[in-house]
Design a protein around this motif. Structure first.
Motif, PDB file in Angstrom:
ATOM      1  N   GLU A 168       0.804   9.615 -10.014  1.00  0.00           N
ATOM      2  CA  GLU A 168       0.479  10.647 -10.994  1.00  0.00           C
ATOM      3  C   GLU A 168      -0.526  11.662 -10.431  1.00  0.00           C
ATOM      4  OE1 GLU A 168       0.644   8.802 -15.304  1.00  0.00           O
ATOM      5  OE2 GLU A 168      -0.629   7.541 -14.029  1.00  0.00           O
ATOM      6  N   ASN A 169      -0.871  12.648 -11.298  1.00  0.00           N
ATOM      7  CA  ASN A 169      -1.855  13.682 -10.974  1.00  0.00           C
ATOM      8  C   ASN A 169      -1.456  14.471  -9.726  1.00  0.00           C
ATOM      9  OD1 ASN A 169      -3.508  12.814 -13.178  1.00  0.00           O
ATOM     10  ND2 ASN A 169      -4.273  11.148 -11.873  1.00  0.00           N
ATOM     11  N   LEU A 170      -0.202  14.873  -9.672  1.00  0.00           N
ATOM     12  CA  LEU A 170       0.327  15.606  -8.524  1.00  0.00           C
ATOM     13  C   LEU A 170       0.462  17.086  -8.856  1.00  0.00           C
ATOM     14  CD1 LEU A 170       3.166  13.084  -7.605  1.00  0.00           C
ATOM     15  CD2 LEU A 170       0.850  13.165  -6.675  1.00  0.00           C
ATOM     16  N   ALA A 171       0.613  17.904  -7.825  1.00  0.00           N
ATOM     17  CA  ALA A 171       0.816  19.344  -8.008  1.00  0.00           C
ATOM     18  C   ALA A 171       2.298  19.618  -8.260  1.00  0.00           C
ATOM     19  CB  ALA A 171       0.348  20.098  -6.769  1.00  0.00           C
ATOM     20  N   PRO A 172       2.618  20.557  -9.157  1.00  0.00           N
ATOM     21  CA  PRO A 172       4.032  20.854  -9.414  1.00  0.00           C
ATOM     22  C   PRO A 172       4.684  21.581  -8.246  1.00  0.00           C
ATOM     23  CG  PRO A 172       2.620  22.355 -10.642  1.00  0.00           C
ATOM     24  CD  PRO A 172       1.715  21.339 -10.023  1.00  0.00           C
ATOM     25  N   ASN A 173       6.009  21.432  -8.154  1.00  0.00           N
ATOM     26  CA  ASN A 173       6.822  22.137  -7.165  1.00  0.00           C
ATOM     27  C   ASN A 173       6.284  21.932  -5.742  1.00  0.00           C
ATOM     28  OD1 ASN A 173       9.054  23.674  -6.498  1.00  0.00           O
ATOM     29  ND2 ASN A 173       7.946  25.613  -6.606  1.00  0.00           N
ATOM     30  N   THR A 174       5.971  20.671  -5.406  1.00  0.00           N
ATOM     31  CA  THR A 174       5.349  20.343  -4.113  1.00  0.00           C
ATOM     32  C   THR A 174       6.090  19.169  -3.478  1.00  0.00           C
ATOM     33  OG1 THR A 174       3.194  21.067  -4.939  1.00  0.00           O
ATOM     34  CG2 THR A 174       3.198  19.656  -2.975  1.00  0.00           C
ATOM     35  N   THR A 175       6.253  19.220  -2.155  1.00  0.00           N
ATOM     36  CA  THR A 175       6.868  18.116  -1.419  1.00  0.00           C
ATOM     37  C   THR A 175       5.782  17.170  -0.918  1.00  0.00           C
ATOM     38  OG1 THR A 175       8.708  19.505  -0.720  1.00  0.00           O
ATOM     39  CG2 THR A 175       8.333  17.491   0.540  1.00  0.00           C
ATOM     40  N   TYR A 176       5.971  15.865  -1.172  1.00  0.00           N
ATOM     41  CA  TYR A 176       5.013  14.845  -0.749  1.00  0.00           C
ATOM     42  C   TYR A 176       5.681  13.885   0.236  1.00  0.00           C
ATOM     43  CZ  TYR A 176       1.667  16.107  -4.406  1.00  0.00           C
ATOM     44  OH  TYR A 176       0.761  16.761  -5.184  1.00  0.00           O
ATOM     45  N   LEU A 177       4.894  13.391   1.195  1.00  0.00           N
ATOM     46  CA  LEU A 177       5.333  12.300   2.061  1.00  0.00           C
ATOM     47  C   LEU A 177       4.753  11.007   1.494  1.00  0.00           C
ATOM     48  CD1 LEU A 177       6.773  11.359   4.659  1.00  0.00           C
ATOM     49  CD2 LEU A 177       4.571  11.591   5.836  1.00  0.00           C
ATOM     50  N   VAL A 178       5.641  10.049   1.214  1.00  0.00           N
ATOM     51  CA  VAL A 178       5.231   8.773   0.627  1.00  0.00           C
ATOM     52  C   VAL A 178       5.544   7.667   1.626  1.00  0.00           C
ATOM     53  CG1 VAL A 178       5.514   7.201  -1.326  1.00  0.00           C
ATOM     54  CG2 VAL A 178       5.807   9.663  -1.668  1.00  0.00           C
ATOM     55  N   THR A 179       4.550   6.847   1.958  1.00  0.00           N
ATOM     56  CA  THR A 179       4.737   5.734   2.877  1.00  0.00           C
ATOM     57  C   THR A 179       4.385   4.437   2.166  1.00  0.00           C
ATOM     58  OG1 THR A 179       4.184   7.105   4.794  1.00  0.00           O
ATOM     59  CG2 THR A 179       4.057   4.720   5.080  1.00  0.00           C
ATOM     60  N   VAL A 180       5.347   3.498   2.118  1.00  0.00           N
ATOM     61  CA  VAL A 180       5.146   2.189   1.500  1.00  0.00           C
ATOM     62  C   VAL A 180       4.975   1.165   2.612  1.00  0.00           C
ATOM     63  CG1 VAL A 180       6.110   0.439  -0.021  1.00  0.00           C
ATOM     64  CG2 VAL A 180       6.546   2.864  -0.485  1.00  0.00           C
ATOM     65  N   THR A 181       3.860   0.458   2.598  1.00  0.00           N
ATOM     66  CA  THR A 181       3.558  -0.545   3.611  1.00  0.00           C
ATOM     67  C   THR A 181       3.456  -1.919   2.961  1.00  0.00           C
ATOM     68  OG1 THR A 181       2.327   1.064   4.936  1.00  0.00           O
ATOM     69  CG2 THR A 181       1.922  -1.274   5.391  1.00  0.00           C
ATOM     70  N   ALA A 182       4.258  -2.870   3.448  1.00  0.00           N
ATOM     71  CA  ALA A 182       4.205  -4.247   2.958  1.00  0.00           C
ATOM     72  C   ALA A 182       3.199  -5.034   3.795  1.00  0.00           C
ATOM     73  CB  ALA A 182       5.584  -4.884   3.038  1.00  0.00           C
ATOM     74  N   ILE A 183       2.293  -5.734   3.108  1.00  0.00           N
ATOM     75  CA  ILE A 183       1.316  -6.586   3.780  1.00  0.00           C
ATOM     76  C   ILE A 183       1.764  -8.033   3.626  1.00  0.00           C
ATOM     77  CG2 ILE A 183      -1.122  -7.157   4.004  1.00  0.00           C
ATOM     78  CD1 ILE A 183      -0.501  -4.186   4.367  1.00  0.00           C
ATOM     79  N   GLN A 215       0.856  -1.184   0.000  1.00  0.00           N
ATOM     80  CA  GLN A 215       0.000   0.000   0.000  1.00  0.00           C
ATOM     81  C   GLN A 215       0.892   1.234   0.000  1.00  0.00           C
ATOM     82  OE1 GLN A 215      -2.552  -0.355   3.427  1.00  0.00           O
ATOM     83  NE2 GLN A 215      -3.999  -1.686   2.365  1.00  0.00           N
ATOM     84  N   ILE A 216       0.608   2.160  -0.928  1.00  0.00           N
ATOM     85  CA  ILE A 216       1.382   3.391  -1.026  1.00  0.00           C
ATOM     86  C   ILE A 216       0.473   4.552  -0.665  1.00  0.00           C
ATOM     87  CG2 ILE A 216       2.638   4.946  -2.574  1.00  0.00           C
ATOM     88  CD1 ILE A 216       2.463   1.238  -3.287  1.00  0.00           C
ATOM     89  N   LEU A 217       0.764   5.189   0.465  1.00  0.00           N
ATOM     90  CA  LEU A 217       0.032   6.366   0.902  1.00  0.00           C
ATOM     91  C   LEU A 217       0.871   7.598   0.570  1.00  0.00           C
ATOM     92  CD1 LEU A 217      -1.222   5.244   4.420  1.00  0.00           C
ATOM     93  CD2 LEU A 217      -2.665   5.794   2.476  1.00  0.00           C
ATOM     94  N   TYR A 218       0.237   8.625  -0.031  1.00  0.00           N
ATOM     95  CA  TYR A 218       0.997   9.831  -0.365  1.00  0.00           C
ATOM     96  C   TYR A 218       0.113  11.058  -0.213  1.00  0.00           C
ATOM     97  CZ  TYR A 218      -1.426   9.394  -4.874  1.00  0.00           C
ATOM     98  OH  TYR A 218      -2.386   9.275  -5.871  1.00  0.00           O
ATOM     99  N   GLY A 219       0.736  12.148   0.226  1.00  0.00           N
ATOM    100  CA  GLY A 219       0.018  13.398   0.401  1.00  0.00           C
ATOM    101  C   GLY A 219       0.995  14.553   0.507  1.00  0.00           C
ATOM    102  N   PRO A 220       0.553  15.786   0.179  1.00  0.00           N
ATOM    103  CA  PRO A 220       1.453  16.946   0.202  1.00  0.00           C
ATOM    104  C   PRO A 220       1.790  17.368   1.631  1.00  0.00           C
ATOM    105  CG  PRO A 220      -0.792  17.629  -0.316  1.00  0.00           C
ATOM    106  CD  PRO A 220      -0.817  16.140  -0.291  1.00  0.00           C
ATOM    107  N   LEU A 221       2.976  17.968   1.771  1.00  0.00           N
ATOM    108  CA  LEU A 221       3.415  18.523   3.057  1.00  0.00           C
ATOM    109  C   LEU A 221       3.488  20.046   2.955  1.00  0.00           C
ATOM    110  CD1 LEU A 221       6.307  16.080   3.993  1.00  0.00           C
ATOM    111  CD2 LEU A 221       4.050  16.193   5.030  1.00  0.00           C
TER     112      LEU A 221
END
Length: 475
Positions: free
Chosen positions: A340-355, A314-320
């Protein structure tokens, strides 16, 4: 200083030495000292340890064959006399060449003795190493890697024998003595003669190796193994007398196994050999999350390792900063996905969770930045500067422009491309034939991608007989 002599060892030890131009003379000298310190305690000879060196350069070269120097004094002098070749860092070619020499009688290699490769590198190669390295390991070669540069951890850990904690070292060239004893002991685990031992230990497998006692014609081996806390679960395998190794798999993690090798000979009696091997803790995924191919509206996220015990990610992502989070689900067989479909010039936190299949979950996070969206130039204008010459000028584009590229496609004559610095907003276009229509495009250049180009068609007026030609602005 002098080390106690190490006997009862038998193996072919090959140094893969980075001799390319990317290594300084000082680094090369330090690596030669390290090589000698590493092997100095060994006993050398046809029934002991044999050593050879292959240079990594434009073309791989063997410094000397395995069976040339069979005493400490002659080998030490041979290593001292080794000279750097310079050239390209074609490690893949050198590995393919090493595979030939490791099993070649011409190079002094011996059949049925352990094979060890020690690759000393500054961490870079100009060609692919994965395929030739895997071929070496498939043929039973144990691979140790010492990186004196940054290197790519994922690439080098995949290239080294498993586990990488035992077979891969990152160390500054001046600190090589720190790892000498640890690396020597690990090599001894492979080449120590006359005993059963394990290499390539993982959480679920290890390879057993033993000296050649039998042959295809004189008998076979019986292998028995079981967890020491549950000997009733003993399993048995039989292999022909031609074997000197066997991979055991489907084992439990963090478990100590009692292993017995029983040579069944029709000629001589051989005592059974035993050893204990403890498997590693279960691997955790993801152990590393990488962000790549970043653009204004997307980036690629990948992770390692990929394990059979993971059913999905599971990949959770959102802007900071912010509380907006989105979710992507990826099959457990994949090790990356495009966000995809992200805002330009923006920092995102991405969390990868292995099930995991067991229901356990493991997570790891990383930050990712999208790039600036490429702007385009505005108000492209032209001004007559004399016969067959125009001045093209434009207003600056938005963002951190690294420069501008001006392309002129002439109706007659060759096209041309002019690159200018970000402070320049005009160029002269020459050799434009009168009466022709030409296409001029100006494109801003950014760090990761070009911006959008602005194009205009411009017509050169036919020549006139009028005297006193005046410059005039063209719309």
């Amino acid at each position: 200083g002098p080390q106690p002599s190490i006997s009862n060892s038998e193996g072919d030890l090959l140094f893969l030495l980075d001799s390319s131009g990317s290594v300084s003379y000082y680094e090369f000298s330090r690596v030669k000292e390290f090589m000698w310190d590493l092997v100095q305690p060994f006993s050398f000879g046809p029934k002991d340890v044999q050593t050879s060196i292959i240079h990594i350069s434009t073309t791989p070269t063997m410094e000397f064959p395995f069976d040339r120097y069979l005493s400490s004094g002659t080998l030490q002098q041979a290593i001292r006399d080794t000279r750097q070749l310079m050239g390209d860092t074609n490690t893949g070619k050198a590995l393919s060449y090493a595979k030939e020499k490791f099993f070649s009688a011409e190079a002094g290699a011996r059949p049925d003795v352990p094979k060890v490769l020690v690759w000393v590198t500054d961490g870079f190669s100009t060609d692919d190493i994965s395929e030739p390295m895997q071929l070496l390991k498939d043929m039973g070669v144990t691979v140790f890697i010492v990186s004196t540069g940054r290197g790519n951890y994922l690439e080098l850990s995949a290239a080294a024998s498993q586990p990488p904690e035992k077979h891969l070292h990152f160390v500054d060239v001046d600190d090589l003595p720190i790892i000498t004893k640890e690396l020597r002991d690990a090599i001894l685990d492979v080449i120590q003669a006359n005993r059963l031992h394990a290499v390539d230990i993982t959480s679920s497998s290890f390879r057993l190796m033993w000296p050649k006692l039998l042959s295809q014609e004189t008998g076979y081996y019986t292998l028995e193994y079981a967890p020491i806390d549950d000997l009733a679960r003993k399993r048995t395998k039989q292999v022909s007398g031609a074997h000197t190794s066997l991979m055991l798999s489907n084992l439990a993690p963090e478990t100590t196994y009692e292993v017995a090798l029983i040579p069944e000979s029709n000629v001589h009696y051989f005592s059974p050999q035993t050893t204990r091997v403890t498997t590693l803790a279960e691997e955790i995924s993801p152990a590393q999350v990488l962000i790549s191919e970043s653009g204004p509206h997307s980036f690629h996220v990948s992770w390692a390792p990929t394990l059979d015990s993971v059913i999905g990610y599971q990949i959770l992502y959102g802007p900071l900063p912010g509380n907006s989070v989105k979710l992507l689900e990826v099959d457990g067989k994949h090790n990356g996905t495009l966000v995809e479909n992200l805002a330009p010039n923006t920092t995102y936190l991405v969390t990868v969770t292995a099930i995991y299949k067991s229901g356990k979950e493991k997570s790891l996070s990383a930050k990712a930045c999208t790039q600036e969206e490429g702007s385009k130039v505005r108000h492209l204008r032209f001004e007559d500067m004399g016969p067959n010459t125009l001045k093209a000028s434009w207003d600056s584009a938005d963002g951190k422009v690294l420069g501008y590229r001006v392309r002129c496609r002439r109706q007659t004559g060759p096209s041309s491309v002019i690159s200018v610095s970000p402070q320049i907003h005009s160029v002269l276009l020459t050799d434009l034939a009168t009466g022709t229509t030409n296409k001029v495009c100006v494109k801003p250049m950014y760090k990761n991608q070009p911006g959008k180009g602005l194009c205009r068609m411009v017509r050169m007026q036919p020549a006139t007989e009028a005297q006193g030609y005046k410059h005039r602005q063209r719309a």
